[in-house]
Enzyme design. Structure first.
Site, PDB file in Angstrom:
ATOM      1  N   HIS A  99     -50.472-137.422  10.664  1.00  0.00           N
ATOM      2  CA  HIS A  99     -51.396-136.617  11.468  1.00  0.00           C
ATOM      3  C   HIS A  99     -51.034-136.598  12.949  1.00  0.00           C
ATOM      4  CE1 HIS A  99     -54.700-136.929   8.124  1.00  0.00           C
ATOM      5  NE2 HIS A  99     -53.753-136.065   7.836  1.00  0.00           N
ATOM      6  N   CYS A 111     -49.372-126.375  31.160  1.00  0.00           N
ATOM      7  CA  CYS A 111     -47.963-126.610  30.830  1.00  0.00           C
ATOM      8  C   CYS A 111     -47.082-126.241  32.021  1.00  0.00           C
ATOM      9  CB  CYS A 111     -47.610-125.763  29.610  1.00  0.00           C
ATOM     10  SG  CYS A 111     -45.864-125.777  29.198  1.00  0.00           S
TER      11      CYS A 111
HETATM   12  P1  OAD Z   1     -62.291-142.246   7.706  1.00  0.00           P
HETATM   13  O1  OAD Z   1     -63.052-142.469   8.966  1.00  0.00           O
HETATM   14  O2  OAD Z   1     -62.589-141.054   6.870  1.00  0.00           O
HETATM   15  O3  OAD Z   1     -62.502-143.496   6.748  1.00  0.00           O
HETATM   16  C1  OAD Z   1     -62.334-144.801   7.181  1.00  0.00           C
HETATM   17  C2  OAD Z   1     -62.396-145.689   5.958  1.00  0.00           C
HETATM   18  O4  OAD Z   1     -62.135-147.004   6.377  1.00  0.00           O
HETATM   19  C3  OAD Z   1     -63.753-145.727   5.240  1.00  0.00           C
HETATM   20  O5  OAD Z   1     -63.533-145.631   3.846  1.00  0.00           O
HETATM   21  C4  OAD Z   1     -64.325-147.089   5.615  1.00  0.00           C
HETATM   22  O6  OAD Z   1     -65.127-147.642   4.572  1.00  0.00           O
HETATM   23  C5  OAD Z   1     -63.059-147.887   5.792  1.00  0.00           C
HETATM   24  N1  OAD Z   1     -63.166-149.010   6.724  1.00  0.00           N
HETATM   25  C6  OAD Z   1     -63.830-149.058   7.900  1.00  0.00           C
HETATM   26  N2  OAD Z   1     -63.631-150.215   8.519  1.00  0.00           N
HETATM   27  C7  OAD Z   1     -62.797-150.938   7.711  1.00  0.00           C
HETATM   28  C8  OAD Z   1     -62.210-152.235   7.801  1.00  0.00           C
HETATM   29  N3  OAD Z   1     -62.417-153.028   8.861  1.00  0.00           N
HETATM   30  N4  OAD Z   1     -61.425-152.648   6.789  1.00  0.00           N
HETATM   31  C9  OAD Z   1     -61.200-151.856   5.707  1.00  0.00           C
HETATM   32  N5  OAD Z   1     -61.731-150.635   5.574  1.00  0.00           N
HETATM   33  C10 OAD Z   1     -62.518-150.175   6.564  1.00  0.00           C
HETATM   34  O7  OAD Z   1     -60.764-142.335   8.107  1.00  0.00           O
HETATM   35  P2  OAD Z   1     -59.493-141.751   7.376  1.00  0.00           P
HETATM   36  O8  OAD Z   1     -59.586-141.943   5.905  1.00  0.00           O
HETATM   37  O9  OAD Z   1     -58.319-142.296   8.085  1.00  0.00           O
HETATM   38  O10 OAD Z   1     -57.655-136.484  10.261  1.00  0.00           O
HETATM   39  O11 OAD Z   1     -59.629-140.232   7.692  1.00  0.00           O
HETATM   40  C11 OAD Z   1     -58.626-139.378   7.294  1.00  0.00           C
HETATM   41  C12 OAD Z   1     -58.451-138.295   8.310  1.00  0.00           C
HETATM   42  O12 OAD Z   1     -59.684-137.633   8.546  1.00  0.00           O
HETATM   43  C13 OAD Z   1     -58.047-138.770   9.703  1.00  0.00           C
HETATM   44  O13 OAD Z   1     -56.659-138.980   9.847  1.00  0.00           O
HETATM   45  C14 OAD Z   1     -58.492-137.638  10.547  1.00  0.00           C
HETATM   46  C15 OAD Z   1     -59.875-137.509   9.961  1.00  0.00           C
HETATM   47  O14 OAD Z   1     -60.604-136.455  10.279  1.00  0.00           O
HETATM   48  C16 OAD Z   1     -57.474-135.544  11.158  1.00  0.00           C
HETATM   49  O15 OAD Z   1     -57.891-135.646  12.300  1.00  0.00           O
HETATM   50  C17 OAD Z   1     -56.703-134.388  10.631  1.00  0.00           C
END
Ligand code: OAD
Length: 250
Positions: free
Chosen positions: A118, A154
């Protein structure tokens, strides 16, 4: 699957893919995307700010949010999950780290060649001509409640500079996606850490690994349903990863 069974499987693996999401950086103090926002952005869902439409509708609101996140990352330190992932390279024949995160905490923990699906907060580029820019942060401290910021212009074409991240509705960087697919198709152990698995196409990766016969283990502090062929370890990333490594490679 118990921690010990996951550790045994990790010990025997020939090619490991570690796939991280915002939960891996949460314990470094970087808010996840599903955390509620506060201050200037409290009326927004973070997913609403991560779009080309949000930037066009209100550039200073959107740019201010990303610069605030960039400053937050700059002030943050890698946590034990990042460090365990960096350490894993010493124990397995091959390791590929694939992240959805736009911070540099894996690199600062010592991981080399991280695949960023990303993009990165540190590679802003012109929205018109695409030129990437190196920009100093405009604030030393974190503005309480957030701050609107006018995106800089820019130097080549005077277009507005946008964050170097992938927004909803945009293509993933082709090279990063192809490299990730290649690793996922070759791996025999896939470890997914701190991701909600809601954002595609990144969320396809565990399923592809499973389809290719890899052992797939999810680490998350909140339990969610996985198929009967996948495995789940419940707990925080900074606790579970060092434990897994200690058990696998005592
Ligand atoms: P999310 O914010 O959707 O999810 C975070 C996950 O981490 C959740 O399932 C939480 O339960 C878990 N979590 C939180 N704290 C934790 C910890 N200390 N240990 C283990 N697990 C924990 O984040 P992403 O899955 O990364 O994309 O989101 C995917 C994408 O959606 C991101 O890259 C971004 C976002 O919108 C874009 O911006 C295109």
């Amino acid at each position: 699957m118990t921690m010990d069974a996951a550790a045994r499987s990790l010990r025997e693996a020939k090619h490991v893919v570690v796939f991280t999401g915002a939960g891996a950086s949460a314990e470094s103090g970087i808010p996840t995307f599903r955390d509620a926002l506060t201050g200037l952005w409290e009326r927004f869902d973070p997913a609403q700010l991560a779009t080309p439409e949000a930037y066009r509708a209100d550039p200073s609101l959107c740019w201010g949010w990303y610069e605030w996140r960039r400053r937050k990352v700059e002030l943050a330190q890698p946590n034990d999950a990042h460090r365990a992932i960096a350490d894993l390279v010493k124990h397995v024949p091959k390791l590929t780290v694939v992240t959805q995160n736009v911070d540099d905490l894996h690199e600062r923990a010592g991981s080399l060649e991280v695949i960023h699906l990303h993009g990165s907060l540190n590679s802003p580029r012109c929205i018109d001509c695409g030129l990437t820019h190196t920009l100093a942060l405009p604030f030393d401290t974190l503005p309480e409640g957030g701050a609107r910021l006018e995106p800089p212009a820019c130097s080549a074409c005077n277009g507005s500079i946008r964050p170097g991240v992938v927004w909803f509705g945009e293509m993933l960087p082709e090279q990063a996606w192809n490299d990730a697919l290649e690793a996922v198709e070759a791996c025999d152990f896939f470890l997914s850490v701190g991701t909600s698995g809601m954002v595609y196409p990144a969320a396809e990766l565990p399923l592809r690994a499973l389809g290719n016969g890899a052992t797939v283990v999810h680490v998350n502090q909140v339990r969610f349903d996985v198929s009967s062929r996948e495995h789940f370890l419940e707990g925080s990333a900074s606790r579970m990863l060092p434990t897994l490594l200690c058990r696998a490679f005592p």
